[in-house]
Design a protein around this motif. Sequence first.
Motif, short mmCIF file in Angstrom:
data_model
loop_
_atom_site.label_atom_id
_atom_site.label_comp_id
_atom_site.label_asym_id
_atom_site.label_seq_id
_atom_site.Cartn_x
_atom_site.Cartn_y
_atom_site.Cartn_z
N ILE A 63 -10.27 16.12 -12.94
CA ILE A 63 -11.57 16.13 -12.26
C ILE A 63 -12.04 17.57 -12.03
O ILE A 63 -13.17 17.92 -12.32
N HIS A 64 -11.10 18.40 -11.53
CA HIS A 64 -11.45 19.78 -11.18
C HIS A 64 -11.97 20.54 -12.39
O HIS A 64 -12.99 21.24 -12.31
N GLU A 65 -11.28 20.40 -13.52
CA GLU A 65 -11.70 21.15 -14.72
C GLU A 65 -12.88 20.48 -15.42
O GLU A 65 -13.36 20.97 -16.45
N GLY A 66 -13.32 19.33 -14.90
CA GLY A 66 -14.52 18.69 -15.46
C GLY A 66 -14.30 18.07 -16.83
O GLY A 66 -15.26 17.95 -17.61
N TRP A 68 -13.99 15.13 -17.49
CA TRP A 68 -14.78 13.90 -17.54
C TRP A 68 -16.23 14.15 -17.95
O TRP A 68 -16.95 13.21 -18.30
N CYS A 70 -17.21 15.73 -20.63
CA CYS A 70 -17.34 15.58 -22.08
C CYS A 70 -16.56 14.41 -22.66
O CYS A 70 -16.78 14.03 -23.79
N SER A 134 -7.65 22.14 -33.84
CA SER A 134 -8.83 21.45 -34.37
C SER A 134 -9.88 22.49 -34.74
O SER A 134 -10.77 22.77 -33.94
N THR A 137 -13.71 22.91 -33.56
CA THR A 137 -13.99 22.10 -32.37
C THR A 137 -14.87 22.90 -31.42
O THR A 137 -14.83 24.14 -31.44
N ILE A 138 -15.66 22.20 -30.59
CA ILE A 138 -16.46 22.94 -29.61
C ILE A 138 -15.85 22.82 -28.22
O ILE A 138 -16.47 23.18 -27.23
N GLN A 140 -13.92 23.58 -24.92
CA GLN A 140 -13.66 24.75 -24.08
C GLN A 140 -12.16 25.05 -24.04
O GLN A 140 -11.38 24.15 -23.75
N PRO A 141 -11.68 26.30 -24.32
CA PRO A 141 -10.27 26.61 -24.12
C PRO A 141 -9.96 26.76 -22.62
O PRO A 141 -10.84 27.11 -21.84
N TYR A 142 -8.70 26.48 -22.25
CA TYR A 142 -8.33 26.58 -20.83
C TYR A 142 -7.17 27.56 -20.63
O TYR A 142 -6.11 27.17 -20.13
N PRO A 143 -7.37 28.83 -21.02
CA PRO A 143 -6.27 29.80 -20.90
C PRO A 143 -5.82 29.98 -19.45
O PRO A 143 -4.69 30.37 -19.20
N TRP A 144 -6.71 29.68 -18.50
CA TRP A 144 -6.32 29.88 -17.09
C TRP A 144 -5.34 28.82 -16.60
O TRP A 144 -4.89 28.89 -15.46
N PRO B 42 -18.69 28.07 -29.39
CA PRO B 42 -17.86 27.67 -28.24
C PRO B 42 -17.12 28.83 -27.59
O PRO B 42 -16.73 28.73 -26.42
N PRO B 54 -17.95 22.64 -18.50
CA PRO B 54 -18.24 21.56 -17.55
C PRO B 54 -18.82 22.06 -16.23
O PRO B 54 -19.67 21.42 -15.64
N GLY B 116 -15.10 25.02 -9.53
CA GLY B 116 -14.49 23.82 -10.10
C GLY B 116 -14.44 22.65 -9.14
O GLY B 116 -13.87 21.61 -9.46
N ASN B 118 -15.67 19.49 -7.57
CA ASN B 118 -16.67 18.44 -7.78
C ASN B 118 -16.02 17.11 -7.50
O ASN B 118 -14.80 17.00 -7.47
N LEU B 408 -13.99 15.12 -35.52
CA LEU B 408 -14.22 16.55 -35.74
C LEU B 408 -15.23 16.78 -36.86
O LEU B 408 -16.06 17.69 -36.78
#
Lengths: 295, 450
Positions: A63-66, A68, A70, A134, A137-138, A140-144, B42, B54, B116, B118, B408
């Motif tokens: 939920i936090h990273e959103g 949902w 996409c 992939s 792909t579009i 978002q990466p989540y390096p954090w 992206p 997001p 973040g 929500n 993809l």
Amino acid sequence: MKRSGNVILIAGFGFFLLGFVVVGLIPWLQPKQSTHTIVNLKGKPEPVNEITGAAAKGRLVYIHEGCWVCHSQFVRPVSGEKQYYGPVAQAGTYNYQLPMLMGKRRIGPDLSDEGGKHTNDWQFAHLYDPNSISPGTIMQPYPWLFHGSSAKPTKRAVELVAYLQTLGTDVAEGTGYKSYWQYKAAQVSAVSTVVSNTPQAVREGMKIYNANCQGCHGIKGGGNGPAAASLKPAPWNFTSGKWMSKYGTTDKDIYNRIAQGVPHTSMPEWATTLKPNQIWEVLYYIKTFSQKKTA
Amino acid sequence: MEESLDSYVDKGLVKTYLFTAVIWLCIATTVGFLLSVKFWWPAFLSNIPYLAFPRLQMVHVNGVAFAWLFTAFFGVSYYYVPRLTRQKLFWVKGAWLLYFLWNFIVVAAVIEFLLGNNKGLPYAEIPIWINYIVVVAVVIYAINIFGTIFTRQENQLYVSLWYLMAAIVWSALNYIIGNWIPYYWATGNEGAMLNGFYFHNVVGMMVTPLGLAIAYYVLPIGTDRPIYSHKLSLIGFFALAFIYPFTGAHHYIYSPIPVWVQTIAIVTSVLLIIPVWVVITNFFGTMKGKWTKLTESIPVKFVILGSVFYLLTCFQGPMQSLRSMQKIIHFTDWVVGHAHMALYGAFSLFIFAAIYLMWPIISGKEMDKKLGNWHFWLGFVGFSIMAMVLWAAGLIQGILWIAQVPFLNTVWDIQPYWVIRTVAGAMMVLSFFVLLYNMWKTNKEAASMD
């Protein structure tokens, strides 16, 4: 006059509350709406498990990273989604979820049955740098969510992946399989050749390979794609003939490896994503890598 | 007479609200522009957690809906309510209090989204502690508007005021239902149903009546003739009130929510054609014999184009709620095109019309007509391109998915459309900056004249 104002107020309240009662509250009273039972892959009723522990915390990360925003989480009974994503959504699956996460868009694919589709390795590599697995792909990466490399996930990444691995696994309860994907892979039997090995088929195969396979297996089939370093065991190198000897050399054997995936590795099953003719096309293209080597 | 009506309006208040609203519009749509770039590039801004796709998406959607539209709706209503009631605003200090409270809400929500935080519910993402403040804000607004209307000196209650009063009541109920129940109590399917109920009502029972109230106010003044038929206004209003609350579940067609709820949603969605066509008949009837105004008057230009888009949105909406359409377009970019047609195409244009009508009066100087036309055409052309591109992309996605093309590969096929969308979006954003500059310039020149 003042009375007309009151009429509007009363009408406003009245109609709105009527709508709320009819489409909001009455369905709530239907037992089917609040069931915690679903029908499993073998057609038997099974209770749904409420997620706990790390997976429950992972849901909060989702939920936090959103995620949902996409990714949807319901498979519709139409548009061939059953073949592509997995079993059609059942009411019982959702009734422990608060808030529900059915989602509204598919900027990325549906995640209803993500559990068991990919290994944890694969998930970490993909979250850290989606483009490595992939290409194009579009997402978002989540390096954090990592300490500098996909091999060093943070606690939150571990929780998130634990959550993803629970998605859609309830339908496999009581079937002897761990997930829909394992069940599905066991159902795939060798399919007769539906496309013959023509240059046209190889070209089609290349398109599919470049979108779906090269992230791990490399653009030239060397088993050295951008994501390969994060995966254990490493993806197969198609450029030497060796890879064939392990699983058999016939086209049928190779077909089954692609369709069913390889247990205990990051190779997922592709029978759901690709149609039989597409698997044949990819197969023909893969074979060109070692042919070039020998030629 | 005009002069006496003017004296009821607190010009500084309206001016501050509108200018702030347009600033929020520029910010929220610039965020939308950044998002559109992320679709085909992206890596753009992707390594900063606060600017993740997001998070910015929530800022864009909530920014446009709550920061732009609602601030503007408040501001415009502080202009037309005193004039239509021949009564000064009941509680001017309350209006200023609302101004600060509302902007606090917007800033707090933006910060929470970027961090973040929500709720995970579509269109009800704003964290719960801010929701409490929103309810307080709506109550302050309600006291002000109902206070003014109940102490009015004008006997007749014009249709704009019906819509406004009803919208306040609906907003309060809907906001509470949509933000609290699916967050604390309604799990799974029930949550989905109430979420659909809530987020369609945000558009249908909050934004639509507030927007129509403005259109009903602007059109007779812009064309200099009374509204075509009061009976039609009445039918349109009550049809909207009766039909809209049942439509929400059309966002969850083919999901596990009960089939009968989905069917009710589809039937009532198609019925929405009635209130919409009634309203449009009324608007076009008012234009009868006055169509030359379309070339002369910028407010009329905006309000009529808005009406055309309103008609199109509300024909597209019912059609896309049908199961056969849902099979193809659900989850795709098509729906995004539809949402932009409603919120930009119809309701933002109504507000622009009101701004071009009111700004000369509250600032004391005519606005630059040339810039007004630039705003109109840049926005119109940009939006038209964007909508077409999104609809085309949505159909392609939907059909490729049905054909079982790997996900993809479908992403690759849509890429060129996303590039065009960015260009078209940039035109729209530019048009909003033109408006902002025009308002600022007019105000500055008016101040130097004194």
